[in-house]
Design an enzyme around this catalytic site. Structure first.
Site, short mmCIF file in Angstrom:
data_model
loop_
_atom_site.label_atom_id
_atom_site.label_comp_id
_atom_site.label_asym_id
_atom_site.label_seq_id
_atom_site.Cartn_x
_atom_site.Cartn_y
_atom_site.Cartn_z
N ASP A 8 0.85 -1.17 0.00
CA ASP A 8 0.00 0.00 0.00
C ASP A 8 0.90 1.24 0.00
OD1 ASP A 8 -2.32 1.67 0.50
OD2 ASP A 8 -1.54 1.83 2.55
N ASP A 10 -0.14 5.09 0.77
CA ASP A 10 -0.35 6.12 1.79
C ASP A 10 -0.54 5.49 3.16
OD1 ASP A 10 -0.25 7.77 -0.43
OD2 ASP A 10 -2.41 8.04 -0.53
MG LIG Z 1 -3.02 3.18 3.28
#
Ligand SMILES: [Mg+2]
Ligand SMILES: [Zn+2]
Length: 187
Positions: A8, A10
């Site tokens: 992932d 952010d």
């Molecule tokens: Mg995230």
């Protein structure tokens, strides 16, 4: 068929800045370069998969998302680390940009972005790992048969205590370097 680590973006690779819309808001965690380099050396295909509904919402463009990823890659390369591909979902059913305001096959936890890595890199999802700070990341791991590692950075510190029914992580660790260490021990 190769193992991959799906990262992932952010809250996992960089600080979660809400809808990241300026390059000067990109903040890598201090351990990000080392963690990715370790995964590179272990032979994983390293792929970022990220929901960027800000595109559908009209907050920023796909060109900006791609510029962000070039910027990230340059920062990583300076430390000898490499992301093999960045795949993002620009959609959201409640968006403002008509063409992107749809229910799609690629918004996590849907598996579309993982399937892209399967076809482009010959990745074997069942030998792979997903690292993320939200339960959608772990849900994606479950859907594709990978292992899921929840990090306590970003939203993870809150998410840890509110797992959705029937979803649990294979490991919960403090951050990306902790996740990389856990994965290297697993293999
Ligand atoms: Mg995230
Ligand atoms: Zn999508």
């Amino acid at each position: 068929m190769k193992p991959a680590v799906f990262l992932d973006r952010d809250g996992t690779l960089i600080e979660d800045a809400g809808y990241l819309d300026r390059l000067d808001r990109i903040a890598l965690f201090p351990w990000t370069v080392d963690a990715i380099r370790a995964l590179n050396r272990a032979g994983f295909v390293v792929v970022v998969i990220t929901n960027q509904s800000g595109v559908a919402r009209g907050f920023f463009t796909e060109a900006f998302v791609e510029e962000t990823h070039r910027h990230l890659s340059a920062r990583l390369a300076a430390g000898g680390a490499r992301i093999d591909a960045y795949y993002y979902c620009p959609h959201h059913p409640d968006g403002k940009v008509p063409a992107l305001s749809i229910v799609c096959e690629c918004r996590k936890p849907a598996r579309g972005l993982v399937d892209r890595a399967v076809s482009e890199f010959g990745v074997a999802p069942e030998r792979s790992f997903v690292i993320g700070d939200r339960w959608v990341d772990i849900g994606l791991a479950r859907i594709v048969g990978a292992k899921g590692v929840l990090v306590r950075t970003g939203y993870g510190v809150l998410e840890e205590h509110t797992p959705p029914r029937g979803i649990n992580a294979d490991a919960v660790v403090d951050n990306l370097i902790g996740a990389a260490a856990w994965i290297l021990k697993e293999i």
